[in-house]
Design a protein around this motif. Sequence first.
Motif, short mmCIF file in Angstrom:
data_model
loop_
_atom_site.label_atom_id
_atom_site.label_comp_id
_atom_site.label_asym_id
_atom_site.label_seq_id
_atom_site.Cartn_x
_atom_site.Cartn_y
_atom_site.Cartn_z
N GLY A 23 9.93 -2.97 -9.31
CA GLY A 23 9.20 -3.54 -8.18
C GLY A 23 10.06 -3.91 -6.99
N ASN A 24 9.36 -4.39 -5.96
CA ASN A 24 10.01 -4.82 -4.71
C ASN A 24 10.10 -6.35 -4.70
N ALA A 25 10.70 -6.87 -3.66
CA ALA A 25 10.70 -8.33 -3.46
C ALA A 25 9.25 -8.77 -3.27
N LEU B 151 0.82 -1.22 0.00
CA LEU B 151 0.00 0.00 0.00
C LEU B 151 0.85 1.27 0.00
N ARG B 152 2.17 1.14 0.16
CA ARG B 152 3.04 2.33 0.12
C ARG B 152 4.01 2.24 -1.07
N ASP B 153 5.02 1.39 -1.00
CA ASP B 153 5.97 1.28 -2.12
C ASP B 153 5.24 0.70 -3.34
N GLY B 154 4.37 -0.28 -3.11
CA GLY B 154 3.62 -0.90 -4.20
C GLY B 154 2.80 0.13 -4.94
N VAL C 284 15.55 -5.67 5.82
CA VAL C 284 15.99 -5.49 4.43
C VAL C 284 14.79 -5.07 3.57
N HIS C 285 15.09 -4.34 2.52
CA HIS C 285 14.06 -3.79 1.63
C HIS C 285 14.72 -3.75 0.25
N CYS C 286 14.35 -4.70 -0.62
CA CYS C 286 15.09 -4.82 -1.88
C CYS C 286 14.24 -4.54 -3.11
N HIS C 287 14.87 -3.89 -4.06
CA HIS C 287 14.20 -3.61 -5.34
C HIS C 287 14.74 -4.53 -6.42
N ASN C 288 13.94 -4.65 -7.48
CA ASN C 288 14.15 -5.73 -8.43
C ASN C 288 14.80 -5.29 -9.75
MN LIG Z 1 11.44 1.05 -1.83
#
Ligand SMILES: [Mn+2]
Length: 520
Positions: free
Chosen positions: A244-246, A19-22, A208-212
Motif C-alpha cells: 500500500g501507499n501512505a 482511485l489510481r494507485d489504490g 513525495v509518494h511513499c509505499h509501505n
Molecule cells: Mn505508487
Amino acid sequence: MATVNKSDKDRVIIFDTTLRDGEQCPGATMTFEEKLEVAELLDDMGVDVIEAGFPITSQGDFEAVSEIARRSKNSIIAGLSRAHPADIDRCAEAVKFAKRGRVHTVIATSPLHMRVKLNKTPEEVLDTSVAMVARARNQIDDVEWSAEDGTRSEMDFLCRIVEAVIKAGATTVNIPDTVGYTVPEEYTHFMKTLIERVPNSDKAVFSVHCHNDLGMAVANSLAGIVGGARQVECTINGIGERAGNAALEEIVMAINVRNDKFPYWNKIDTTQLTRASKVVSAATSFPVQYNKAIVGRNAFAHESGIHQDGVLKDASTYEIMRPEMVGLKQSSLVLGKHSGRHAFVHKLEEMGYKLGPNQLEDAFTRMKALADRKKDIYDEDIEALVDEEMAASHDRIKLTSLTVIAGTHGPQRATMKLDVEGQIKIEEAEGNGPVDAVFNCIKRLVPHEAKLELYQVHAVTEGTDAQAEVSVRLSHEGRAMTARAADPDTLVASAKAYLGALNKIVMKRQRDTVTTAAAS
Ligand SMILES: [Mn+2]
Ligand SMILES: CC(=O)SCCNC(=O)CCNC(=O)[C@H](O)C(C)(C)COP(=O)(O)OP(=O)(O)OC[C@H]1O[C@@H](n2cnc3c(N)ncnc32)[C@H](O)[C@@H]1OP(=O)(O)O
Ligand SMILES: CC(C)C(=O)C(=O)O
C-alpha cells in the motif's frame, strides 16, 4: 494542542491517489459509480488533487476520469500517463473537462529500471521526459513529472533531469519511494539535497509518494516534508500497490496533531475521514484492520480499566486527538475482562441503571466472570446480567450449582444444588433430554404443581460464545408467571429462568397468605 500561524510556504498539498494507485492493488477495482462516489467525497473533504485514474488503461478508466473531471468542484483532477505521446494525449483529453486538470507523467530514473525495464540510457530517459512534459504543457498548464523508483536513483542524474523537466514546464516534481525502500532520515536528506542542488527548484512544488513495503510510508512521507516537499501523495486507508501507499488519514492527522512541533498544515476537513474510510472500504471490499490508526474500530476504543478510568477523568490522558476531529461521535469504553469499576458504573449509568453498592459489586464480579468466558460483552449482555442481579436479590430459591450429563447415550442426567430459603438441598434426576433432566431436578428439590407452558431460547448476541437467553412460563392456579435468564451455558440459563418463574409463584403465594391472614 498549540496552533501555529499558517503560512503558505508551510501548507502541504494533499494529493489523493486512491482511485489510481489504490485501485492498482489486486482486488481493489472499483466500478464507475463507486469511483464517482469516492471522488465526490474527496472533493468535499478538501483534497487538493485527486488522481482519478490512468486514462490509457482502458475505455472504462478514461470515462471515469472524464466524468470525475466534469463533476469536480474544488479539487484539481489529475490523470496518470507514461512518458509516451499516446498516454499524454489521452490523459489530457480526459482531465481537460475539469475546472482544473493535471497531466501526471511518470518515467523510471533508477539505473535498474532504466536498463532492465525501459531498455533506455539515462540520456534517452532525460530527452523523453523533457519531450513529454513539453507535449503535456502544450495541452494543459498543470503538469506533474514523477521519477519512478526515485529513491534508488543516482542523485547527480536526478538533479540534471529534474532541472530539465522544470525548464520544460513541469509545475510539480514527484520523487517516489516506489518500492518502499527508504527510511525517514535518508529521505529527508535526499529531498533536501535535491531541492538545494536543483537551481530552478523554486519554480516547482516538490512531492513525495511513499509505499509501505517496510511499514514506513507515513513516516517517510513526513520526513519528505521536513526535507522540503510540499505535496504528499497518499490514499484512503493506505490502499495501493503491494503493502500500500501512505494513508491519507494518518498523514493529515499527524500533520494536524503535531503542529505543536511542526509548522505544517493542510486544508482537509478531518471530520470526514471516518466516512471516507468506510466508503472506500465498502467500494473495494477491503476491510480496515481493527487497530488501524485514525479509522480502525479500536482507534478510539478503551477496554483496560486503568485507561478507561483515565479517559473518564480526562480523555487527553490516553487520546492524543478527540474522536470528533475524525468524525466519530465519541470514543468507546468497551467492557471486558480488563475493565474496572469506574467504567462499569459509567456504562450502567449510560444504560439507565442505578445499583446499590452490594448489587453493584455482585454484578461487577459476574461481569468479570462472563468476560473470562466470552470475548465481547455487549450492552445486551450487561442488561441481562443486571436484570438478573436485581431479580435474584429477592429470590427465595437460588441455584448454587448444576452439572448435566448429556450426549448420544441417554438418559440425560442432571445434578443440582439449590439454596432454598437458606437451606442447601441437592438432588439428581433423569430426563428426556438435558433440559427435561434439569427441570425434573427442580421438581424434586421444590415439589410444585405449576405447569410448564413455554420454553424459549435465543442468543443475546452473536457467535458461538454468545449468551443464551431463556424464557420460561409456568402456570399455577390460573396465573402465568414468566421469567428470563441469560448465561453462556444454555442449561444454566434454563435452570435460572425456571427458578425465576418458580420464585415469582412462591412470592405470590406468600403475599396471598399474608393478605388472607390479615383479612381473617
Ligand atoms: Mn505508487
Ligand atoms: C509505479 C507505478 O505505479 S506506474 C503505474 C502502473 N500502473 C499500471 O501499469 C496500470 C495500467 N497499465 C496498463 O493498463 C498497461 O500496462 C498499459 C496500458 C499502460 C500498457 O500496456 P501494454 O502496452 O500492453 O504494455 P505492458 O504493460 O505489457 O508493458 C509496459 C510497457 O511500457 C513501458 N513503460 C513502462 N513504464 C513506462 C513509462 N513510464 N514511460 C514509458 N514507457 C513505459 C515498458 O517498458 C513496456 O514497454 P515495451 O512493451 O516496449 O517493453
Ligand atoms: C506513478 C508513480 C508516482 C508511482 O505510483 C510510484 O512510483 O509508486
